[in-house]
Scaffold this motif. Structure first.
Motif, PDB file in Angstrom:
ATOM      1  N   UNK A  30     -11.787  -9.364  -5.916  1.00 45.31           N
ATOM      2  CA  UNK A  30     -10.763  -8.319  -5.830  1.00 45.31           C
ATOM      3  C   UNK A  30     -10.877  -7.559  -4.512  1.00 45.31           C
ATOM      4  N   UNK A  31     -12.115  -7.378  -4.060  1.00 45.83           N
ATOM      5  CA  UNK A  31     -12.374  -6.590  -2.854  1.00 45.83           C
ATOM      6  C   UNK A  31     -12.546  -7.459  -1.610  1.00 45.83           C
ATOM      7  N   UNK A  32     -12.270  -8.739  -1.706  1.00 49.71           N
ATOM      8  CA  UNK A  32     -12.582  -9.661  -0.606  1.00 49.71           C
ATOM      9  C   UNK A  32     -11.518  -9.684   0.495  1.00 49.71           C
ATOM     10  N   UNK A  33     -10.360  -9.125   0.237  1.00 54.29           N
ATOM     11  CA  UNK A  33      -9.301  -9.072   1.250  1.00 54.29           C
ATOM     12  C   UNK A  33      -8.911  -7.612   1.462  1.00 54.29           C
ATOM     13  N   UNK A  34      -7.810  -7.369   2.109  1.00 51.72           N
ATOM     14  CA  UNK A  34      -7.360  -5.986   2.271  1.00 51.72           C
ATOM     15  C   UNK A  34      -7.132  -5.333   0.908  1.00 51.72           C
ATOM     16  N   UNK A  35      -7.456  -4.050   0.840  1.00 52.36           N
ATOM     17  CA  UNK A  35      -7.250  -3.301  -0.400  1.00 52.36           C
ATOM     18  C   UNK A  35      -6.413  -2.068  -0.090  1.00 52.36           C
ATOM     19  N   UNK A  36      -5.436  -1.807  -0.942  1.00 52.00           N
ATOM     20  CA  UNK A  36      -4.638  -0.581  -0.856  1.00 52.00           C
ATOM     21  C   UNK A  36      -5.135   0.366  -1.937  1.00 52.00           C
ATOM     22  N   UNK A  37      -5.402   1.604  -1.562  1.00 51.98           N
ATOM     23  CA  UNK A  37      -6.070   2.554  -2.465  1.00 51.98           C
ATOM     24  C   UNK A  37      -5.195   3.766  -2.727  1.00 51.98           C
ATOM     25  N   UNK A  38      -5.126   4.160  -4.010  1.00 49.98           N
ATOM     26  CA  UNK A  38      -4.319   5.309  -4.404  1.00 49.98           C
ATOM     27  C   UNK A  38      -5.111   6.135  -5.411  1.00 49.98           C
ATOM     28  N   UNK A  39      -5.834   7.157  -4.938  1.00 45.84           N
ATOM     29  CA  UNK A  39      -6.529   8.044  -5.874  1.00 45.84           C
ATOM     30  C   UNK A  39      -5.539   9.036  -6.482  1.00 45.84           C
ATOM     31  N   UNK A  40      -5.729   9.365  -7.759  1.00 48.77           N
ATOM     32  CA  UNK A  40      -4.793  10.252  -8.431  1.00 48.77           C
ATOM     33  C   UNK A  40      -3.418   9.627  -8.548  1.00 48.77           C
ATOM     34  N   UNK A  41      -3.385   8.345  -8.852  1.00 50.25           N
ATOM     35  CA  UNK A  41      -2.166   7.547  -8.744  1.00 50.25           C
ATOM     36  C   UNK A  41      -1.153   7.790  -9.841  1.00 50.25           C
ATOM     37  N   UNK A  42      -1.620   8.161 -11.035  1.00 48.58           N
ATOM     38  CA  UNK A  42      -0.712   8.182 -12.165  1.00 48.58           C
ATOM     39  C   UNK A  42      -0.106   6.799 -12.349  1.00 48.58           C
ATOM     40  N   UNK A  43       1.196   6.758 -12.637  1.00 47.34           N
ATOM     41  CA  UNK A  43       1.867   5.457 -12.765  1.00 47.34           C
ATOM     42  C   UNK A  43       2.893   5.261 -11.652  1.00 47.34           C
ATOM     43  N   UNK A  44       2.609   5.849 -10.500  1.00 50.16           N
ATOM     44  CA  UNK A  44       3.502   5.761  -9.344  1.00 50.16           C
ATOM     45  C   UNK A  44       3.399   4.376  -8.696  1.00 50.16           C
ATOM     46  N   UNK A  45       4.494   3.652  -8.640  1.00 47.53           N
ATOM     47  CA  UNK A  45       4.471   2.302  -8.086  1.00 47.53           C
ATOM     48  C   UNK A  45       4.718   2.215  -6.594  1.00 47.53           C
ATOM     49  N   UNK A  46       4.790   3.358  -5.896  1.00 47.98           N
ATOM     50  CA  UNK A  46       5.166   3.349  -4.483  1.00 47.98           C
ATOM     51  C   UNK A  46       4.219   2.516  -3.624  1.00 47.98           C
ATOM     52  N   UNK A  47       2.915   2.638  -3.838  1.00 46.40           N
ATOM     53  CA  UNK A  47       1.963   1.898  -3.004  1.00 46.40           C
ATOM     54  C   UNK A  47       2.140   0.395  -3.171  1.00 46.40           C
ATOM     55  N   UNK A  48       2.337  -0.052  -4.400  1.00 46.36           N
ATOM     56  CA  UNK A  48       2.566  -1.482  -4.637  1.00 46.36           C
ATOM     57  C   UNK A  48       3.852  -1.938  -3.956  1.00 46.36           C
ATOM     58  N   UNK A  49       4.879  -1.112  -4.005  1.00 48.11           N
ATOM     59  CA  UNK A  49       6.155  -1.468  -3.378  1.00 48.11           C
ATOM     60  C   UNK A  49       5.968  -1.690  -1.884  1.00 48.11           C
TER      61      UNK A  49
END
Length: 254
Positions: A30-49
């Motif tokens: 899971x951590x072997x490639x780039x990782x996008x991080x969202x602390x305090x994310x709730x169910x906000x899908x913006x980072x995935x988008x």
């Protein structure tokens, strides 16, 4: 913003591209490639988008202790929870999977700051800690312009500041490639994620700087020193938080 990040396209990690139901994987995958991080994310899908549509990130780490596992699984099970994608696998993780070397102690100077605040403020008392990853696959009626063929999102019931230190700084010695910086102090965070907070100190002292940060005015935080808005990149409007989000990049580390 999305068109700008497309310049940094990442090929689908081999393990993810070749994954078949029941295959054994590790959290290191899971951590072997780039990782996008969202602390305090709730169910906000913006980072995935942003990360998925730009093909710049395939692994997303959402950390929040305000949501139950049952709520997240119910949402994922709904049709079109992530439009154009469907889940093909869910992998459960234990603490030893994430941190095979055990938890690390904070440096003394950081502990002094934490001692004046309550890291457990806002934690759901009856929720058992969890961590699980969901592999999402693009629907057959969508093509490459919609997003990656596959991506993985991991949900972790934990403190966003401690997780940054334990996973990125100590266990895997890597910074998130993409970070969504947004404060939710009025929802129970014990400290800011932005400038002047404990996370800021951890990032600076460890020199574990995210490459790109998504941030917008009015997010309840201030951008860290050493980052500036990427020029000539249009903002992305967040319907959830009703504000424009901008792309910032690291320009200095001192």
């Amino acid at each position: 913003m999305i068109s700008h990040l497309r310049k940094f396209r990442e090929e689908t990690p081999t393990w993810l591209k070749n994954y078949r139901q029941g295959d054994k994987i590790t959290f290191k995958d899971i951590m072997s490639s780039r990782v996008a991080y969202y602390p305090g994310s709730g169910d906000d899908g913006m980072l995935m988008k942003v990360g998925n549509m730009s093909h710049s990130v395939h692994s997303f780490l959402y950390v929040d202790y305000g949501l139950s596992k049952s709520y997240l699984e119910d949402q994922i099970a709904q049709e079109n929870c992530i439009r154009g994608y469907h889940p093909i696998a869910e992998i459960e993780w234990q603490e030893e999977d994430l941190m095979p070397n055990g938890q690390y102690h904070y440096p003394a100077n950081i502990m002094i700051q934490i001692s004046h605040k309550d890291p457990y403020r806002g934690v759901k008392k009856n929720e058992k800690p969890y961590c699980f990853s969901v592999i999402m696959e693009r629907d057959e009626d969508r093509d490459d312009t919609w997003g990656a063929e596959r991506f993985v999102v991991t949900f972790l019931f934990a403190d966003g500041i401690a997780t940054y230190y334990q996973l990125f700084v100590k266990e895997y010695s890597m910074a998130p490639w993409l970070f969504l910086l947004q404060d939710h102090n009025y929802f129970g965070n014990y400290d800011t994620y932005g400038a002047g907070g404990i996370l800021d100190q951890i990032i600076r002292e460890s020199r574990c700087y995210p490459t790109f940060v998504i941030f917008g005015d009015g997010c309840g935080a201030e951008i860290w020193k050493g980052y500036e808005k990427v020029a000539d990149v249009s903002p992305l409007y967040s319907g959830m938080h009703r504000r424009d989000l901008y792309n910032f990049s690291q320009v200095a580390t001192d």
